[in-house]
Design an enzyme around this catalytic site. Structure first.
Site, PDB file in Angstrom:
ATOM      1  N   LEU A  51      10.834   7.534  -1.831  1.00  0.00           N
ATOM      2  CA  LEU A  51       9.629   7.855  -2.866  1.00  0.00           C
ATOM      3  C   LEU A  51       9.805   9.741  -2.492  1.00  0.00           C
ATOM      4  O   LEU A  51       9.347  10.378  -3.177  1.00  0.00           O
ATOM      5  CB  LEU A  51       8.945   7.358  -3.019  1.00  0.00           C
ATOM      6  CG  LEU A  51       8.750   5.997  -3.007  1.00  0.00           C
ATOM      7  CD1 LEU A  51       7.174   5.353  -2.312  1.00  0.00           C
ATOM      8  CD2 LEU A  51       8.325   5.988  -4.490  1.00  0.00           C
ATOM      9  N   GLY A  71       4.307   1.039  -3.204  1.00  0.00           N
ATOM     10  CA  GLY A  71       5.675   1.894  -2.062  1.00  0.00           C
ATOM     11  C   GLY A  71       4.953   2.756  -1.494  1.00  0.00           C
ATOM     12  O   GLY A  71       3.502   3.619  -1.433  1.00  0.00           O
ATOM     13  N   SER A 110      -6.826   2.110  -0.377  1.00  0.00           N
ATOM     14  CA  SER A 110      -7.186   1.525   0.454  1.00  0.00           C
ATOM     15  C   SER A 110      -8.410   1.894   0.896  1.00  0.00           C
ATOM     16  O   SER A 110      -9.151   3.115   0.734  1.00  0.00           O
ATOM     17  CB  SER A 110      -6.184   2.053   2.053  1.00  0.00           C
ATOM     18  OG  SER A 110      -6.746   1.040   2.942  1.00  0.00           O
ATOM     19  N   TYR A 135      -3.672   8.226   7.085  1.00  0.00           N
ATOM     20  CA  TYR A 135      -3.020   7.032   6.696  1.00  0.00           C
ATOM     21  C   TYR A 135      -4.539   7.255   5.409  1.00  0.00           C
ATOM     22  O   TYR A 135      -4.165   7.193   4.160  1.00  0.00           O
ATOM     23  CB  TYR A 135      -3.032   5.829   6.854  1.00  0.00           C
ATOM     24  CG  TYR A 135      -2.731   5.119   6.118  1.00  0.00           C
ATOM     25  CD1 TYR A 135      -1.747   4.760   5.230  1.00  0.00           C
ATOM     26  CD2 TYR A 135      -4.051   3.331   5.946  1.00  0.00           C
ATOM     27  CE1 TYR A 135      -1.679   4.052   4.108  1.00  0.00           C
ATOM     28  CE2 TYR A 135      -3.923   2.734   4.989  1.00  0.00           C
ATOM     29  CZ  TYR A 135      -3.079   2.641   4.290  1.00  0.00           C
ATOM     30  OH  TYR A 135      -3.578   1.507   3.163  1.00  0.00           O
ATOM     31  N   LYS A 139      -4.465   8.562   1.399  1.00  0.00           N
ATOM     32  CA  LYS A 139      -4.783   7.486   0.270  1.00  0.00           C
ATOM     33  C   LYS A 139      -5.817   8.520  -1.159  1.00  0.00           C
ATOM     34  O   LYS A 139      -6.133   8.755  -1.908  1.00  0.00           O
ATOM     35  CB  LYS A 139      -5.552   6.504   0.765  1.00  0.00           C
ATOM     36  CG  LYS A 139      -4.405   5.431   0.827  1.00  0.00           C
ATOM     37  CD  LYS A 139      -3.545   5.647  -0.003  1.00  0.00           C
ATOM     38  CE  LYS A 139      -2.164   4.003   0.676  1.00  0.00           C
ATOM     39  NZ  LYS A 139      -1.364   4.259  -0.248  1.00  0.00           N
TER      40      LYS A 139
HETATM   41  P1  NAI Z   1       4.067  -2.963   3.429  1.00  0.00           P
HETATM   42  O1  NAI Z   1       3.959  -1.826   4.265  1.00  0.00           O
HETATM   43  O2  NAI Z   1       3.946  -4.391   3.584  1.00  0.00           O
HETATM   44  O3  NAI Z   1       5.105  -2.726   1.726  1.00  0.00           O
HETATM   45  C1  NAI Z   1       4.947  -0.957   1.541  1.00  0.00           C
HETATM   46  C2  NAI Z   1       7.079  -1.000   1.038  1.00  0.00           C
HETATM   47  O4  NAI Z   1       6.688   0.817   0.904  1.00  0.00           O
HETATM   48  C3  NAI Z   1       7.907  -1.204   1.631  1.00  0.00           C
HETATM   49  O5  NAI Z   1       8.054  -2.240   1.855  1.00  0.00           O
HETATM   50  C4  NAI Z   1       8.585  -0.071   2.708  1.00  0.00           C
HETATM   51  O6  NAI Z   1       9.770  -0.349   2.723  1.00  0.00           O
HETATM   52  C5  NAI Z   1       8.605   0.790   1.579  1.00  0.00           C
HETATM   53  N1  NAI Z   1       8.224   2.094   1.998  1.00  0.00           N
HETATM   54  C6  NAI Z   1       7.235   2.933   2.382  1.00  0.00           C
HETATM   55  N2  NAI Z   1       8.234   4.121   2.347  1.00  0.00           N
HETATM   56  C7  NAI Z   1       8.860   4.390   1.439  1.00  0.00           C
HETATM   57  C8  NAI Z   1       9.422   5.487   0.774  1.00  0.00           C
HETATM   58  N3  NAI Z   1       9.710   6.622   1.358  1.00  0.00           N
HETATM   59  N4  NAI Z   1      10.118   4.981  -0.188  1.00  0.00           N
HETATM   60  C9  NAI Z   1      10.430   3.743  -0.737  1.00  0.00           C
HETATM   61  N5  NAI Z   1       9.502   3.033  -0.464  1.00  0.00           N
HETATM   62  C10 NAI Z   1       8.402   3.018   0.815  1.00  0.00           C
HETATM   63  O7  NAI Z   1       2.718  -2.643   3.065  1.00  0.00           O
HETATM   64  P2  NAI Z   1       1.938  -3.904   1.715  1.00  0.00           P
HETATM   65  O8  NAI Z   1       0.762  -4.695   2.452  1.00  0.00           O
HETATM   66  O9  NAI Z   1       2.865  -3.767   0.708  1.00  0.00           O
HETATM   67  O10 NAI Z   1       0.648  -3.074   0.413  1.00  0.00           O
HETATM   68  C11 NAI Z   1       1.434  -2.089  -0.336  1.00  0.00           C
HETATM   69  C12 NAI Z   1       0.451  -0.947  -0.850  1.00  0.00           C
HETATM   70  O11 NAI Z   1      -0.817  -1.116  -0.858  1.00  0.00           O
HETATM   71  C13 NAI Z   1       0.464   0.250   0.467  1.00  0.00           C
HETATM   72  O12 NAI Z   1       0.564   1.587  -0.889  1.00  0.00           O
HETATM   73  C14 NAI Z   1      -0.957  -0.112   1.098  1.00  0.00           C
HETATM   74  O13 NAI Z   1      -0.977   1.141   1.539  1.00  0.00           O
HETATM   75  C15 NAI Z   1      -1.422  -0.104   0.009  1.00  0.00           C
HETATM   76  N6  NAI Z   1      -2.365  -1.262   0.330  1.00  0.00           N
HETATM   77  C16 NAI Z   1      -2.173  -2.389   0.930  1.00  0.00           C
HETATM   78  C17 NAI Z   1      -3.492  -3.176   2.092  1.00  0.00           C
HETATM   79  C18 NAI Z   1      -2.758  -4.845   1.923  1.00  0.00           C
HETATM   80  O14 NAI Z   1      -4.008  -5.533   2.640  1.00  0.00           O
HETATM   81  N7  NAI Z   1      -1.907  -5.340   2.016  1.00  0.00           N
HETATM   82  C19 NAI Z   1      -4.541  -2.704   1.861  1.00  0.00           C
HETATM   83  C20 NAI Z   1      -4.991  -1.410   1.341  1.00  0.00           C
HETATM   84  C21 NAI Z   1      -3.671  -0.874   0.989  1.00  0.00           C
HETATM   85  C1  15L Z   2      -4.770  -1.453   4.444  1.00  0.00           C
HETATM   86  O1  15L Z   2      -4.778   0.359   4.030  1.00  0.00           O
HETATM   87  C2  15L Z   2      -3.360  -1.598   5.191  1.00  0.00           C
HETATM   88  O2  15L Z   2      -2.385  -1.157   4.382  1.00  0.00           O
HETATM   89  C3  15L Z   2      -3.304  -3.634   5.247  1.00  0.00           C
HETATM   90  O3  15L Z   2      -1.945  -3.804   6.770  1.00  0.00           O
HETATM   91  C4  15L Z   2      -4.904  -3.979   5.861  1.00  0.00           C
HETATM   92  O4  15L Z   2      -4.498  -2.807   7.061  1.00  0.00           O
HETATM   93  C5  15L Z   2      -5.468  -3.635   5.556  1.00  0.00           C
HETATM   94  O5  15L Z   2      -5.821  -2.132   5.473  1.00  0.00           O
HETATM   95  C6  15L Z   2      -7.742  -3.699   5.965  1.00  0.00           C
HETATM   96  O6  15L Z   2      -8.143  -2.637   6.103  1.00  0.00           O
HETATM   97  O7  15L Z   2      -7.671  -4.788   6.376  1.00  0.00           O
END
Ligand code: NAI
Ligand code: 15L
Length: 266
Positions: A51, A71, A110, A135, A139
């Site tokens: 990205l 991402g 987030s 972080y 956001k």
């Molecule tokens: P994750 O960490 O599992 O996935 C993020 C993906 O982004 C990874 O596959 C990583 O390889 C890719 N990535 C990181 N840096 C990159 C770069 N420079 N270029 C291209 N790709 C890159 O996170 P998850 O849990 O899947 O979350 C997805 C999105 O949702 C994130 O933006 C996260 O901040 C947001 N989020 C997720 C929450 C959750 O509960 N899963 C809660 C709040 C926000």
């Molecule tokens: C986030 O923003 C993170 O991406 C996820 O891994 C969890 O930590 C989530 O918040 C949370 O607050 O539970």
């Protein structure tokens, strides 16, 4: 139905959970990540890239009429990593969108934009940001950038402040912050099919009995989450103790993120 939906961060936890479901929303799903994306299904295109690489992001967005932006760095980390992926990366995405017809964007923001609110406070989309980590600050930047592109150019974005989107809640705090995969899928569907989106802040959370966030300002989208984390309470109680009231996990909406140090570079 979209012609081509771009999903960034498609190799991550949420990307993998949403991947098969996105075929219902778009003829073609373009999946992108810096990590391995596995094998493409017939309706999928796989594009690796960072990205932080403006040229690569410009090519990535071309031909897409919707973007699910998952991402980036998803937890607290060194500022340099957050800067590349979440700040430069977001600017690159919005510039590419501007150059390629302004496809609607769902930005995975987030709850860590507001993590310093206490768990006995109830807030809504108008409540001031209180980020709990670099972080969380990234956001906040993303939300502000999206808002500027909306005001200046009319670029529509759903700013989805996701709570905790996992198969099930992983601790007692998540009884309030959990969003099920089914509810997230339904929200993505509303965001990309609603006649008018604008640039709303939406709390990405299921219909939990315990809740701190008021989603009424985004009610016009018609998203009605159905799941409730309460169904997992007994299972959580059996698996782990409830953290004491003085613990950040019981005090703050962002939980332990408030205790994160500034991570040293190097
Ligand atoms: P994750 O960490 O599992 O996935 C993020 C993906 O982004 C990874 O596959 C990583 O390889 C890719 N990535 C990181 N840096 C990159 C770069 N420079 N270029 C291209 N790709 C890159 O996170 P998850 O849990 O899947 O979350 C997805 C999105 O949702 C994130 O933006 C996260 O901040 C947001 N989020 C997720 C929450 C959750 O509960 N899963 C809660 C709040 C926000
Ligand atoms: C986030 O923003 C993170 O991406 C996820 O891994 C969890 O930590 C989530 O918040 C949370 O607050 O539970």
């Amino acid at each position: 139905m979209l012609k081509r939906l771009l999903v960034t961060g498609a190799a991550g936890g949420l990307g993998r959970a949403m991947r098969a479901r996105m075929g219902k929303l778009a003829d073609t799903v373009r999946l992108s990540d810096i990590a391995d994306l596995g094998e493409a299904q017939p309706h999928e295109e796989l594009v690796s890239g960072n990205l932080a690489d403006a040229g690569a992001v410009m090519r990535l967005v071309e031909g897409c009429d919707g973007i699910l932006h998952l991402g980036g760095v998803s937890v607290e980390d060194k500022f340099s990593k957050i800067l590349d992926a979440n700040i430069a990366g977001l600017f690159n995405l919005y510039e590419a969108a501007r150059a390629h017809g302004m496809p609607r964007i769902l930005f995975a923001s987030s709850n860590h934009t507001i993590g310093y609110y206490r768990q006995d406070e109830h807030i809504d989309a108008a409540s001031p940001m209180r980020p709990d980590s670099l972080y969380g600050v990234s956001k906040c930047f993303g939300e502000a950038l999206a808002r500027m592109y909306f005001e200046k150019f009319g670029q529509e974005t759903a700013l989805v402040r996701i709570g905790s989107c996992f198969e099930k809640p992983r601790n007692h705090r998540m009884l309030a912050t959990w969003m099920s995969f089914d509810d997230f899928e339904a929200l993505i569907g509303r965001v990309f099919t609603a006649p008018m989106l604008g640039c709303p802040i939406i709390w990405g959370v299921s219909n939990n009995d315990r809740s701190w966030w008021d989603n009424s300002a985004a009610g016009y989208l018609g998203w009605r989450p159905k799941d409730n984390a309460e169904q997992f309470r007994a299972e959580l109680d059996a698996a782990m103790p409830v953290p004491p009231p003085s613990d950040a996990a019981s005090l703050y909406q962002g939980g332990h993120f408030v205790n994160e140090p500034i991570h040293p570079e190097g």
